[in-house]
Design a protein around this motif. Structure first.
Motif, PDB file in Angstrom:
ATOM      1  N   LEU A  11      10.498   3.063  -1.081  1.00  0.00           N
ATOM      2  CA  LEU A  11      10.922   4.063  -2.062  1.00  0.00           C
ATOM      3  C   LEU A  11      11.448   3.405  -3.328  1.00  0.00           C
ATOM      4  N   ALA A  12      12.198   2.318  -3.176  1.00  0.00           N
ATOM      5  CA  ALA A  12      12.748   1.618  -4.338  1.00  0.00           C
ATOM      6  C   ALA A  12      11.634   1.057  -5.223  1.00  0.00           C
ATOM      7  N   ILE A  13      10.624   0.467  -4.604  1.00  0.00           N
ATOM      8  CA  ILE A  13       9.509  -0.087  -5.374  1.00  0.00           C
ATOM      9  C   ILE A  13       8.734   1.031  -6.063  1.00  0.00           C
ATOM     10  N   ALA A  14       8.529   2.152  -5.352  1.00  0.00           N
ATOM     11  CA  ALA A  14       7.801   3.284  -5.932  1.00  0.00           C
ATOM     12  C   ALA A  14       8.546   3.866  -7.134  1.00  0.00           C
ATOM     13  N   LEU A  15       9.876   3.934  -7.044  1.00  0.00           N
ATOM     14  CA  LEU A  15      10.670   4.472  -8.158  1.00  0.00           C
ATOM     15  C   LEU A  15      10.550   3.600  -9.407  1.00  0.00           C
ATOM     16  N   GLY A  16      10.318   2.312  -9.208  1.00  0.00           N
ATOM     17  CA  GLY A  16      10.169   1.422 -10.351  1.00  0.00           C
ATOM     18  C   GLY A  16       8.755   1.349 -10.886  1.00  0.00           C
ATOM     19  N   ALA A  17       7.792   1.995 -10.189  1.00  0.00           N
ATOM     20  CA  ALA A  17       6.387   1.825 -10.569  1.00  0.00           C
ATOM     21  C   ALA A  17       5.674   3.118 -10.941  1.00  0.00           C
ATOM     22  N   TRP A  18       6.321   4.276 -10.749  1.00  0.00           N
ATOM     23  CA  TRP A  18       5.596   5.537 -10.936  1.00  0.00           C
ATOM     24  C   TRP A  18       5.405   5.937 -12.394  1.00  0.00           C
ATOM     25  N   SER A  19       6.196   5.391 -13.310  1.00  0.00           N
ATOM     26  CA  SER A  19       6.138   5.851 -14.699  1.00  0.00           C
ATOM     27  C   SER A  19       4.817   5.491 -15.382  1.00  0.00           C
ATOM     28  N   LEU A  62       0.820  -1.207   0.000  1.00  0.00           N
ATOM     29  CA  LEU A  62       0.000   0.000   0.000  1.00  0.00           C
ATOM     30  C   LEU A  62       0.859   1.265   0.000  1.00  0.00           C
ATOM     31  N   ALA A  63       1.912   1.275   0.825  1.00  0.00           N
ATOM     32  CA  ALA A  63       2.769   2.471   0.895  1.00  0.00           C
ATOM     33  C   ALA A  63       3.469   2.726  -0.432  1.00  0.00           C
ATOM     34  N   ALA A  64       3.988   1.670  -1.058  1.00  0.00           N
ATOM     35  CA  ALA A  64       4.666   1.832  -2.341  1.00  0.00           C
ATOM     36  C   ALA A  64       3.686   2.282  -3.427  1.00  0.00           C
ATOM     37  N   ALA A  65       2.472   1.735  -3.401  1.00  0.00           N
ATOM     38  CA  ALA A  65       1.476   2.131  -4.397  1.00  0.00           C
ATOM     39  C   ALA A  65       1.075   3.592  -4.218  1.00  0.00           C
ATOM     40  N   VAL A  66       0.877   4.027  -2.970  1.00  0.00           N
ATOM     41  CA  VAL A  66       0.514   5.425  -2.722  1.00  0.00           C
ATOM     42  C   VAL A  66       1.630   6.360  -3.190  1.00  0.00           C
TER      43      VAL A  66
END
Length: 277
Positions: free
Chosen positions: A142-150, A82-86
């Motif tokens: 943060l690492a997961i979010a950086l790979g998923a935000w695009s 949830l945190a990475a998705a947000v």
């Protein structure tokens, strides 16, 4: 509330939400159901499941309670997902909204940044980032979010481009609304539905990525995760397969539940769109 009711009316949404609510309850009640440190030694090593009433799912190689690890691992997996998705959605929404609404050189520059991130697979980016920065839980998120935000950024930009020339947006410009106010009040509510459907995919991918990082030993060593439990069981896979199978099944059920909610959301939003035509 109306969206939730329509989601529950779909078979996928109802099943997915029921599973997610069960997992959320397990995660929230983990300290009550299994108080204490889940990494503590609870008994002798490699007790088989259903052979000791005090340890229903047995113990691992070090004598740690598998059930305690499973319950507390649910907290970690859901929290990270949830945190990475947000974080990914917030970053992608901001970049996509700015690019689509500003246009011109700003749009071109931001989209080139998005292209640069999309070239590198999300897992490899997360793997490299965690390897350099360390395996604490905030770093993993943060690492997961950086790979998923695009992906949210591209979807947001496309949605903004499709609605920014609508009559209600033009009317807001005519009456003198600030561009930021137009973006937040007029455009954002109309582009959120597709992003909500995409968020389920991001959550599921984030849970799998966290498990993969933990499996490789790059997660937070002070927290029990399903990925680390699977990794712990691989060394005794032939003699004690349950050590990897049990957390593996929990991971599969969680990801399926999230995907079912995503499918339900997608169907609900499509039906809602068709009904307004």
């Amino acid at each position: 509330m109306r969206l939730a009711k329509k989601l529950l009316a779909t078979p996928e949404g109802a099943i997915g939400l029921a599973l997610l609510l069960l997992l959320a309850m397990i995660a929230l009640l983990a300290p009550v159901l299994s108080p204490g440190d889940p990494l503590r030694i609870a008994g002798r090593a490699l007790i088989a499941p259903f052979t000791d009433p005090a340890l229903p799912l047995g113990t691992d190689r070090l004598g740690r309670d598998v059930l305690a690890g499973l319950l507390h691992g649910a907290r970690t997996s859901l929290a990270v997902g949830l945190a990475a998705a947000v974080a990914a959605l917030a970053l992608g929404l901001s970049v996509g909204m700015t690019a689509g609404f500003a246009g011109g050189l700003v749009d071109e520059a931001l989209m080139r940044v998005v292209d640069a991130f999309q070239i590198v697979p999300g897992f490899l980016l997360a793997l490299a980032f965690v390897s350099v920065m360390g395996g604490s839980m905030p770093v993993v998120v943060l690492a997961i979010a950086l790979g998923a935000w695009s992906d949210p950024a591209r979807l947001t930009r496309a949605q903004v481009l499709s609605v920014r020339e609508q009559d209600y947006v033009a009317s807001a410009r005519v009456i003198g609304m600030h561009p930021a106010e137009i973006a937040c009040k007029e455009i954002l509510p109309n582009i959120l539905p597709p992003l909500l459907a995409l968020s389920a995919v991001i959550v599921a991918a984030a849970i799998l990525t966290e498990a993969a990082l933990s499996f490789l030993g790059l997660g937070d060593p002070n927290m029990v995760t399903w990925g680390s439990m699977i990794a712990e069981g691989r060394n005794v896979l032939r003699s004690s397969p349950w050590l990897s199978v049990i957390p593996g099944l929990a991971l599969v059920v969680t990801v399926i539940a999230v995907y079912l909610v995503g499918e339900g959301l997608d169907r609900t939003l499509k039906d809602q769109k068709d009904s307004t035509r």
